[in-house]
Design a protein around this motif. Structure first.
Motif, short mmCIF file in Angstrom:
data_model
loop_
_atom_site.label_atom_id
_atom_site.label_comp_id
_atom_site.label_asym_id
_atom_site.label_seq_id
_atom_site.Cartn_x
_atom_site.Cartn_y
_atom_site.Cartn_z
N GLU A 79 0.83 -1.20 0.00
CA GLU A 79 0.00 0.00 0.00
C GLU A 79 0.87 1.26 0.00
OE1 GLU A 79 -3.16 2.26 2.91
OE2 GLU A 79 -3.02 0.07 3.01
N ASP A 80 1.96 1.24 0.75
CA ASP A 80 2.88 2.38 0.79
C ASP A 80 3.52 2.61 -0.58
OD1 ASP A 80 2.33 2.64 3.48
OD2 ASP A 80 4.12 1.52 4.11
N ILE A 81 3.95 1.52 -1.20
CA ILE A 81 4.56 1.61 -2.53
C ILE A 81 3.55 2.14 -3.53
CG2 ILE A 81 5.65 0.32 -4.40
CD1 ILE A 81 7.36 0.64 -1.88
N ASN A 82 2.33 1.64 -3.49
CA ASN A 82 1.29 2.09 -4.41
C ASN A 82 0.97 3.57 -4.19
OD1 ASN A 82 1.10 -0.37 -5.65
ND2 ASN A 82 -0.59 -1.08 -4.38
N THR A 83 0.95 3.99 -2.93
CA THR A 83 0.68 5.39 -2.63
C THR A 83 1.74 6.28 -3.25
OG1 THR A 83 -0.40 4.80 -0.56
CG2 THR A 83 0.36 7.06 -0.77
N GLY A 84 3.00 5.92 -3.08
CA GLY A 84 4.09 6.70 -3.68
C GLY A 84 4.02 6.70 -5.19
N SER A 85 3.70 5.56 -5.77
CA SER A 85 3.59 5.48 -7.23
C SER A 85 2.46 6.36 -7.74
CB SER A 85 3.34 4.03 -7.66
OG SER A 85 4.41 3.22 -7.28
N LEU A 86 1.34 6.33 -7.05
CA LEU A 86 0.20 7.17 -7.46
C LEU A 86 0.54 8.65 -7.34
CD1 LEU A 86 -2.79 5.17 -5.97
CD2 LEU A 86 -2.12 5.36 -8.37
#
Length: 101
Positions: A35-42
């Protein structure tokens, strides 16, 4: 875990934003969830989209400006063509007057 867009996370390399952390090779280096990685990617995708929109708006403005300039030169060219025809006609008339006694 998310407290806003500018959330800072604690990593083994200090404090980093999700955006910066998602750029890194995060396997076994950070304590991040998917979720953290996806948040940064978004967040990075959103930044890139804003830059694209800005560039698109600049291109639209430049295109409109160039269209106006082309129209201005087209009008100028047409006026010059009319003046040229007028002057050529006067030259022809004067030549014909000189030929006739």
């Amino acid at each position: 875990m998310l407290s806003g867009v500018r959330t800072i996370i604690k990593t083994t390399m200090g404090n980093k934003s999700y955006r910066d952390a998602s750029r890194e090779n995060w396997t076994n280096r950070f304590e991040l969830t998917n979720e953290d990685i996806n948040t940064g990617s978004l967040q990075r995708i959103a930044d890139a989209t804003e830059v694209m929109a800005k560039n698109h708006n600049e291109l639209i403005r430049e295109n409109d400006s160039l269209k106006r300039e082309v129209e201005r030169y087209r009008l100028w060219y047409n006026q010059e063509q009319k003046l040229n025809r007028y002057l050529r006609g006067n030259i022809t008339r004067l030549k014909n007057k000189l030929k006739k006694p």
